[in-house]
Each structure stands twice: as C-alpha cells, then as structure tokens.
Design an enzyme around this catalytic site. Structure first.
Site, PDB file in Angstrom:
ATOM      1  N   PRO A 141      -4.661   1.960   9.954  1.00  0.00           N
ATOM      2  CG  PRO A 141      -4.250   4.093  10.786  1.00  0.00           C
ATOM      3  CD  PRO A 141      -3.714   2.692  10.816  1.00  0.00           C
ATOM      4  CG  ASN A 142      -8.230   5.681   7.397  1.00  0.00           C
ATOM      5  OD1 ASN A 142      -9.410   5.689   7.767  1.00  0.00           O
ATOM      6  ND2 ASN A 142      -7.330   6.485   7.899  1.00  0.00           N
ATOM      7  NE  ARG A 156      -7.076   6.091   2.736  1.00  0.00           N
ATOM      8  CZ  ARG A 156      -5.934   5.855   3.357  1.00  0.00           C
ATOM      9  NH1 ARG A 156      -5.476   4.628   3.451  1.00  0.00           N
ATOM     10  NH2 ARG A 156      -5.249   6.834   3.875  1.00  0.00           N
ATOM     11  CE1 TYR A 169      -2.471   5.195  -0.006  1.00  0.00           C
ATOM     12  CE2 TYR A 169      -4.551   6.400   0.103  1.00  0.00           C
ATOM     13  CZ  TYR A 169      -3.233   6.249   0.488  1.00  0.00           C
ATOM     14  OH  TYR A 169      -2.658   7.130   1.363  1.00  0.00           O
ATOM     15  CG  ASN A 221       0.570   0.088   4.712  1.00  0.00           C
ATOM     16  OD1 ASN A 221       0.840   1.126   5.326  1.00  0.00           O
ATOM     17  ND2 ASN A 221       0.050   0.097   3.481  1.00  0.00           N
ATOM     18  CB  ALA A 258      -2.107   7.829   9.159  1.00  0.00           C
ATOM     19  CD  GLU A 297       8.023   1.979   6.960  1.00  0.00           C
ATOM     20  OE1 GLU A 297       9.020   1.919   7.701  1.00  0.00           O
ATOM     21  OE2 GLU A 297       7.566   3.054   6.526  1.00  0.00           O
ATOM     22  CG  HIS A 355       4.334   3.055   3.183  1.00  0.00           C
ATOM     23  ND1 HIS A 355       3.406   3.291   4.161  1.00  0.00           N
ATOM     24  CD2 HIS A 355       5.540   3.033   3.800  1.00  0.00           C
ATOM     25  CE1 HIS A 355       4.015   3.422   5.320  1.00  0.00           C
ATOM     26  NE2 HIS A 355       5.311   3.274   5.135  1.00  0.00           N
ATOM     27  NE  ARG A 409       0.407  10.360  -0.846  1.00  0.00           N
ATOM     28  CZ  ARG A 409      -0.522   9.704  -0.147  1.00  0.00           C
ATOM     29  NH1 ARG A 409      -0.298   8.471   0.268  1.00  0.00           N
ATOM     30  NH2 ARG A 409      -1.671  10.282   0.138  1.00  0.00           N
TER      31      ARG A 409
END
Ligand code: DQA
Length: 137
Positions: free
Chosen positions: A9-10, A17, A22, A71, A74, A95, A97, A104
């Site tokens: 998502p996103n 964004r 990012y 990825n 969220a 995985e 990111h 974070r």
C-alpha cells in the site's frame, strides 16, 4: 532469472509521497532503470493497496519465479496473513524497505514477514530493491 517485485500500500505514490523519507523518484522510473541495468533478468511487477490481493499474488508467484522481492509497506507491521503466505510458499522472498524502519517509530520495528524471509534489506532508498536482486544471483 525470473524475479517478481511486489509492492504494498501507498507505494504507488512514490515520487510524491513524503519525498524526504522515500525520495522523489517514481517506482516506474526506477524499475525501468533496473531493467536496463539487468537485461538478463525477467522482471514482473505488481502493486496493490489491498492485503488479499498481495496474498493472492504471492501464492500465484510460487514456483513461477526464482525469487520474490516484497515490500509489503505498512502491512509488514500488521499482516499475519502476508507473513503466513510467505511461510506457505517455497519460492524465496526477500523483504525490502526503502527507509530504515529500525530508525523510525516503534511500530515499524516489527515485521511479520522477516521470520520467513530469505533476508531483509532496508534503508538504502530505492537501491534496496537492487541489493535484494543481487541476493538471488
Ligand atoms: C516502507 C516502510 C513502512 O513502514 C511504510 O509503512 C511504508 C514503506 C519502506 O519501504 O520504507 O509504506 O515499507
């Protein structure tokens, strides 16, 4: 080598964004560069904002690719379902990111995917995807 990149998502909003976190590049632009740099790799790409669609794509990818670069965005931190899907399939999943999730908020430190992933790459911007790709070579 056949690789599928699955984005959650996103991540369709990359470029606009939170560019401080990012970056300013769209994923499509980055993917095009990756394809040019690795012409021998056959890339597939899937993005969805919907958890079940991501699970469906992981299941469908099983056995049809040499590797999956995931990825889950969220959903990484919330989705038992995506974690179970990664565990259920035989095709290795890395995985990734873009940001360093460990640096974070606390809720981003947890991953339901990592325990069943081949490995995790985080914090290198979009280059995280390339580093994940190299792990399959
Ligand atoms: C992300 C990190 C996640 O915590 C966040 O929810 C994202 C993107 C990353 O690539 O840095 O959407 O997966």
């Amino acid at each position: 080598m056949k690789i599928i990149i699955i984005n959650g998502p996103n991540l369709n909003l990359l470029g606009n964004r939170e560019p401080g976190t990012y970056g300013k590049e769209t994923f499509e632009t980055y993917l095009q560069k990756l394809k040019e740099k690795y012409p021998d790799v056959e890339f597939s790409y899937f993005q969805s904002n919907i958890e079940g669609e991501l699970i469906g794509r992981l299941q469908a990818a099983d056995g049809n690719f040499d590797g999956i670069i995931l990825n889950a965005a969220a959903y990484t931190h919330t989705s038992v379902g995506i974690g179970d899907a990664v565990k259920a399939i035989a095709t290795p999943v890395v995985e990734v990111h873009i940001s360093n999730t460990s640096a974070r908020e606390e809720f981003r430190h947890r991953s339901f995917i990592a325990p069943n992933a081949k490995g995790v790459v985080l914090g290198f911007g979009l280059q995280s995807y390339e580093l994940a790709l190299l792990s399959f070579e």
